[in-house]
Design a protein around this motif. Sequence first.
Motif, PDB file in Angstrom:
ATOM      1  N   ASN A  46     113.701 110.165  97.549  1.00 55.38           N
ATOM      2  CA  ASN A  46     112.311 110.280  97.109  1.00 55.38           C
ATOM      3  C   ASN A  46     111.724 111.622  97.546  1.00 55.38           C
ATOM      4  N   ALA A  47     112.001 112.047  98.752  1.00 53.63           N
ATOM      5  CA  ALA A  47     111.501 113.339  99.224  1.00 53.63           C
ATOM      6  C   ALA A  47     112.087 114.476  98.394  1.00 53.63           C
ATOM      7  N   TRP A  48     113.371 114.391  98.051  1.00 52.81           N
ATOM      8  CA  TRP A  48     114.016 115.425  97.251  1.00 52.81           C
ATOM      9  C   TRP A  48     113.417 115.496  95.851  1.00 52.81           C
ATOM     10  N   TYR A  49     113.263 114.332  95.202  1.00 53.48           N
ATOM     11  CA  TYR A  49     112.686 114.310  93.860  1.00 53.48           C
ATOM     12  C   TYR A  49     111.233 114.786  93.866  1.00 53.48           C
ATOM     13  N   THR A  50     110.479 114.429  94.880  1.00 52.82           N
ATOM     14  CA  THR A  50     109.094 114.875  94.973  1.00 52.82           C
ATOM     15  C   THR A  50     109.032 116.384  95.135  1.00 52.82           C
ATOM     16  N   ARG A  51     109.929 116.946  95.918  1.00 51.84           N
ATOM     17  CA  ARG A  51     109.961 118.399  96.091  1.00 51.84           C
ATOM     18  C   ARG A  51     110.292 119.089  94.776  1.00 51.84           C
ATOM     19  N   ALA A  82     107.759 121.619  92.673  1.00 53.81           N
ATOM     20  CA  ALA A  82     108.178 122.974  92.290  1.00 53.81           C
ATOM     21  C   ALA A  82     108.025 123.174  90.783  1.00 53.81           C
ATOM     22  N   ARG A  83     108.398 122.164  90.005  1.00 49.70           N
ATOM     23  CA  ARG A  83     108.270 122.249  88.553  1.00 49.70           C
ATOM     24  C   ARG A  83     106.802 122.362  88.146  1.00 49.70           C
ATOM     25  N   GLU A  84     105.941 121.549  88.740  1.00 50.52           N
ATOM     26  CA  GLU A  84     104.513 121.601  88.430  1.00 50.52           C
ATOM     27  C   GLU A  84     103.900 122.932  88.847  1.00 50.52           C
ATOM     28  N   GLN A  85     104.350 123.507  89.944  1.00 50.61           N
ATOM     29  CA  GLN A  85     103.842 124.805  90.384  1.00 50.61           C
ATOM     30  C   GLN A  85     104.224 125.899  89.396  1.00 50.61           C
ATOM     31  N   ARG A  86     105.475 125.857  88.914  1.00 49.51           N
ATOM     32  CA  ARG A  86     105.900 126.844  87.913  1.00 49.51           C
ATOM     33  C   ARG A  86     105.066 126.728  86.647  1.00 49.51           C
ATOM     34  N   LEU A  87     104.783 125.498  86.203  1.00 50.56           N
ATOM     35  CA  LEU A  87     103.965 125.301  85.007  1.00 50.56           C
ATOM     36  C   LEU A  87     102.539 125.797  85.231  1.00 50.56           C
ATOM     37  N   ALA A  88     101.986 125.558  86.401  1.00 53.36           N
ATOM     38  CA  ALA A  88     100.635 126.023  86.706  1.00 53.36           C
ATOM     39  C   ALA A  88     100.586 127.550  86.730  1.00 53.36           C
ATOM     40  N   ASP A  89     101.610 128.186  87.279  1.00 55.24           N
ATOM     41  CA  ASP A  89     101.664 129.649  87.300  1.00 55.24           C
ATOM     42  C   ASP A  89     101.747 130.219  85.887  1.00 55.24           C
ATOM     43  N   LEU A  90     102.579 129.595  85.049  1.00 52.34           N
ATOM     44  CA  LEU A  90     102.687 130.052  83.665  1.00 52.34           C
ATOM     45  C   LEU A  90     101.371 129.873  82.914  1.00 52.34           C
ATOM     46  N   ASP A  91     100.699 128.768  83.150  1.00 46.61           N
ATOM     47  CA  ASP A  91      99.407 128.514  82.498  1.00 46.61           C
ATOM     48  C   ASP A  91      98.371 129.548  82.942  1.00 46.61           C
TER      49      ASP A  91
END
Length: 77
Positions: free
Chosen positions: A44-49, A53-62
Amino acid sequence: MSKISAPEAGSYAGGIVSVGASLTLTEIGVLVGIATALLTFILNAWYTRQKNAREQRLADLDAREREVRLAQLEAAK
């Protein structure tokens, strides 16, 4: 570090087998439950990390896309 000799390995194996043989079914169930809980926590900790990271990349692109659009609007004035 020296190699483990055959008598030492046999002694360790005998100790492990004797501990395993002394466990009751209830104790084995408890150990399996603890191992399952730990594995679940780690996964769960690995998947959450990964998700963060994926959401941060999307926010940066946005944010970059919004900056480009704003620059285009300002250049069009």
